[in-house]
Design an enzyme around this catalytic site. Structure first.
Site, PDB file in Angstrom:
ATOM      1  N   MET A  30      45.142  41.215  87.823  1.00 26.31           N
ATOM      2  CA  MET A  30      45.105  40.361  86.799  1.00 26.31           C
ATOM      3  C   MET A  30      44.539  41.086  85.796  1.00 26.31           C
ATOM      4  SD  MET A  30      45.581  37.064  87.129  1.00 26.31           S
ATOM      5  CE  MET A  30      43.909  36.672  87.752  1.00 26.31           C
ATOM      6  N   HIS A  37      37.518  47.097  90.823  1.00 26.13           N
ATOM      7  CA  HIS A  37      39.052  46.884  90.827  1.00 26.13           C
ATOM      8  C   HIS A  37      39.497  48.949  90.619  1.00 26.13           C
ATOM      9  CE1 HIS A  37      39.822  43.512  87.827  1.00 26.13           C
ATOM     10  NE2 HIS A  37      40.336  43.416  88.908  1.00 26.13           N
TER      11      HIS A  37
END
Length: 295
Positions: A30, A37
């Site tokens: 997101m 990430h």
């Protein structure tokens, strides 16, 4: 790195690579990227020639009063980080691109969504399962990498991939932490200085649980020790402390001679809700912690 924002552009971009037999790995996010990430990108690059990262703040997984509108976003910075880390294709669609009309179809997984975040965020995992299914159908990856910090999300995805006979291989990846033990999260930016200093109790509580499970025979007693430690921080408001089997996420009352379990936490510091967990394989007489933390 190629940047696309439509489904058709993404499919057209991927087509020549598929014809060459190159493998594709997907890293769904997101956005508001951090090292957690980016560690998924490293894992994806180790497995596939082409790495697709999606950046999409999915509105259907946010409930009333949750932080969809204020969820942190910085697409320009995300693009720079993704390029530097070696992402091949960045897919950053709009909500209208992903949901051009009212959706009449939802992917819903039962039982593993009954507890933890599923209990306090009704409909959340329907939104997660649906958007991830859409991304799998759009990208058609050979692999998809997900962080273990969202352990229930991972269990939900593993379950519907199994139940629906999807060909993608799900790759669980370790939690990445700050030097003081706080799990990396896009929501950490919401914490003020005092909340941030108290939030490290989550990792401390998981370490306490890890140690207690070496000799404990009663799961509720371990949970109570964890709660007591967290409650020493005045800003901490506990949503849940759970000891469950994994990946079925069933409650554990009596600890058995050998079992896999997860200690999962959700705690609010001010307006910020943080989750964390640790997966542990218990063998009576010896205890092994699975490699889901980078310390």
């Amino acid at each position: 790195m190629i940047i696309v924002d439509t489904i058709q552009q993404l499919r057209s971009t991927l087509e020549p690579y598929r014809k060459q037999g190159q493998r594709v790995a997907l890293v769904p996010t997101m956005g508001f990227l951090h090292e957690g990430h980016l560690s998924l990108v490293d894992e994806a690059k180790a497995r596939a020639e082409i790495v697709v990262m999606s950046i999409f703040v999915n509105p259907t997984q946010f409930g009333p009063g949750e932080d969809f509108e204020s969820y942190p976003r910085d697409l320009e910075k995300d693009q720079a980080q993704a390029m530097q880390r070696g992402v091949s294709i960045l897919f950053a669609p709009s909500a209208k691109e992903m949901y051009p009309a009212q959706s009449l179809t939802t992917v819903s997984v039962s039982e593993v969504t009954d507890r933890l975040c599923g209990a306090s965020r009704p409909g959340h995992f329907d939104g997660v399962a649906t958007v991830v299914t859409k991304l799998f159908n759009i990208v058609q990856p050979d692999f998809a990498c997900f962080g273990m910090k969202d352990a229930q999300q991972l269990a939900v995805i593993q379950r519907f991939v199994q139940d629906l006979n999807m060909s993608v291989e799900i790759i669980p990846c370790p939690i990445v932490r700050e030097a003081d033990g706080l799990a990396l999260s896009s929501r950490n930016v919401y914490l003020n200085m005092e909340e941030r200093s108290q939030a490290v109790v989550l990792n401390e509580a998981l370490t306490l649980a890890e140690q207690a499970l070496q000799t404990a025979t009663n799961g509720e007693a371990v949970k109570e020790q964890v709660r007591s430690l967290i409650e020493t921080k005045p800003l901490a408001k506990i949503d849940y402390v759970e000891l469950l089997t994994y990946p079925s996420l069933e409650p554990i009352e009596q600890l058995e001679t050998a079992m896999d379990c997860i200690v999962a936490l959700a705690v609010r510091f001010g307006k910020t809700r943080l989750i964390d967990n640790r997966m542990i394989t218990i063998k009576r007489g010896e205890r092994h912690v699975s490699d889901n933390d980078e310390r």
